[in-house]
Design a protein around this motif. Structure first.
Motif, PDB file in Angstrom:
ATOM      1  N   UNK A 191      14.823   6.242   8.045  1.00 10.93           N
ATOM      2  CA  UNK A 191      14.490   7.645   7.789  1.00 10.93           C
ATOM      3  C   UNK A 191      15.741   8.527   7.814  1.00 10.93           C
ATOM      4  N   UNK A 192      15.772   9.498   6.939  1.00 18.56           N
ATOM      5  CA  UNK A 192      16.904  10.414   6.861  1.00 18.56           C
ATOM      6  C   UNK A 192      16.812  11.493   7.946  1.00 18.56           C
ATOM      7  N   UNK A 193      17.939  12.157   8.239  1.00 22.87           N
ATOM      8  CA  UNK A 193      17.935  13.144   9.320  1.00 22.87           C
ATOM      9  C   UNK A 193      16.861  14.218   9.188  1.00 22.87           C
ATOM     10  N   UNK A 194      16.676  14.778   7.987  1.00 22.31           N
ATOM     11  CA  UNK A 194      15.698  15.863   7.853  1.00 22.31           C
ATOM     12  C   UNK A 194      14.281  15.389   8.126  1.00 22.31           C
ATOM     13  N   UNK A 195      14.046  14.096   7.990  1.00 24.18           N
ATOM     14  CA  UNK A 195      12.722  13.545   8.282  1.00 24.18           C
ATOM     15  C   UNK A 195      12.499  13.425   9.786  1.00 24.18           C
ATOM     16  N   UNK A 196      13.592  13.428  10.537  1.00 22.26           N
ATOM     17  CA  UNK A 196      13.527  13.309  11.995  1.00 22.26           C
ATOM     18  C   UNK A 196      13.618  14.669  12.666  1.00 22.26           C
ATOM     19  N   UNK A 197      14.589  15.501  12.208  1.00 22.36           N
ATOM     20  CA  UNK A 197      14.816  16.779  12.896  1.00 22.36           C
ATOM     21  C   UNK A 197      14.041  17.949  12.277  1.00 22.36           C
ATOM     22  N   UNK A 198      13.450  17.747  11.095  1.00 21.57           N
ATOM     23  CA  UNK A 198      12.638  18.792  10.491  1.00 21.57           C
ATOM     24  C   UNK A 198      13.419  19.970   9.946  1.00 21.57           C
ATOM     25  N   UNK A 199      14.746  19.867   9.896  1.00 25.46           N
ATOM     26  CA  UNK A 199      15.581  20.961   9.395  1.00 25.46           C
ATOM     27  C   UNK A 199      15.747  20.852   7.878  1.00 25.46           C
ATOM     28  N   UNK A 200      16.159  21.956   7.246  1.00 30.36           N
ATOM     29  CA  UNK A 200      16.275  21.982   5.793  1.00 30.36           C
ATOM     30  C   UNK A 200      17.484  21.206   5.290  1.00 30.36           C
TER      31      UNK A 200
END
Length: 273
Positions: free
Chosen positions: A135-144
């Motif tokens: 999973x990519x970072x935005x999928x984990x941290x929810x940031x744009x």
């Protein structure tokens, strides 16, 4: 007999499989230089991505958070540019570092070299991406992310290793050979090209680091390919001619330099034992 029947049913033919193993592999309609069987086995060469809860993954997360202050800055804008691997735009990514224009009309062999090695880079990362499906970072941290239009596609493409970093570092290594007098600037630009993926919140630090590993393995393989070596030598002559003609970059090199002068993406050291 069973194998022959299967080949006929699939309408591919066994000879086609053999041809694909020995002919250059296409990606996005563009042929790379390397046949599939000559691509580095990056599943064997790379370690698995950091596991959740590991010190390495904690470093990935810390580095990701450290990039957030760069949002909406000039560095964020450069990361958006770096996300575009379409041609002709991508051909100019290193033009400021080279201090020369790169176009299909004025440097056709160099332009072709960049396009074909991009295809090779994409082919080289496809197996580990599909194997690990990280999973990519935005999928984990929810940031744009910096390219919201790409979000749906990125959700279905594994994060490890970074394909953009592989392409950028491949280009940096090749271009530093073509223009050794500009090697420092080119390699600095190549490193920043990979860091742009952290700035964009679409790759972890470990994705980027191992993308450079893929690139190094790729460039080593490319140097045994006669077609690549021929284009490499022709590109040297083209670049020299472009400089003689005073063909300067099309890009805004001042703005790019200002963006690169911002504090780089922090790469903090892991803590604890």
């Amino acid at each position: 007999m069973a194998t022959m029947l299967l080949c006929l049913v699939l309408m591919t033919g066994c000879a086609t499989v053999e041809k694909h193993d020995t002919a250059p592999t296409a990606r996005g309609g563009i042929l790379g230089y390397l046949p599939a069987k000559q691509l580095p086995d990056m599943v064997a060469l790379l370690p698995p991505p950091p596991a959740t809860g590991s010190t390495a993954f904690a470093l990935d997360q810390e580095t990701s958070r450290a990039s957030f202050p760069l949002r909406d800055s000039d560095r964020w804008a450069l990361a958006i540019q770096d996300a575009d691997l379409s041609f002709p735009a991508a051909a100019e990514s290193f033009s400021c570092a080279l201090n020369a224009r790169i176009t299909e009309q004025e440097t056709p062999r160099l332009f072709r070299l960049l396009r074909r090695t991009l295809a090779d880079a994409g082919n080289a990362v496809s197996r580990p991406k599909d194997t690990y499906k990280r999973p990519r970072p935005f999928m984990v941290n929810g940031e744009r992310i910096c390219t919201p239009g790409d979000e749906q596609r990125l959700r279905t493409s594994g994060s490890y290793p970074s394909g953009h970093t592989t392409a950028g570092w491949t280009w940096a290594l090749i271009l530093s050979e073509i223009a050794p007098e500009r090697a420092d600037a080119v390699l600095i630009r190549g490193r920043a090209f990979g860091q742009s993926r952290i700035v964009c919140n679409v790759h972890w630090l470990s994705d980027v680091n191992e993308g450079r590993t893929v690139a190094a393995a790729m460039v080593a393989r490319l140097h045994v390919d006669p077609a690549f070596r021929a284009d490499l030598e022709a590109a040297k002559a083209e670049l020299a001619a472009a400089r003689t003609k005073g063909l300067l970059p099309i890009r805004d090199c001042r703005t790019e330099a200002e963006a690169l002068a911002l504090p780089p993406v922090a790469e903090p050291q892991p803590t604890g034992k």
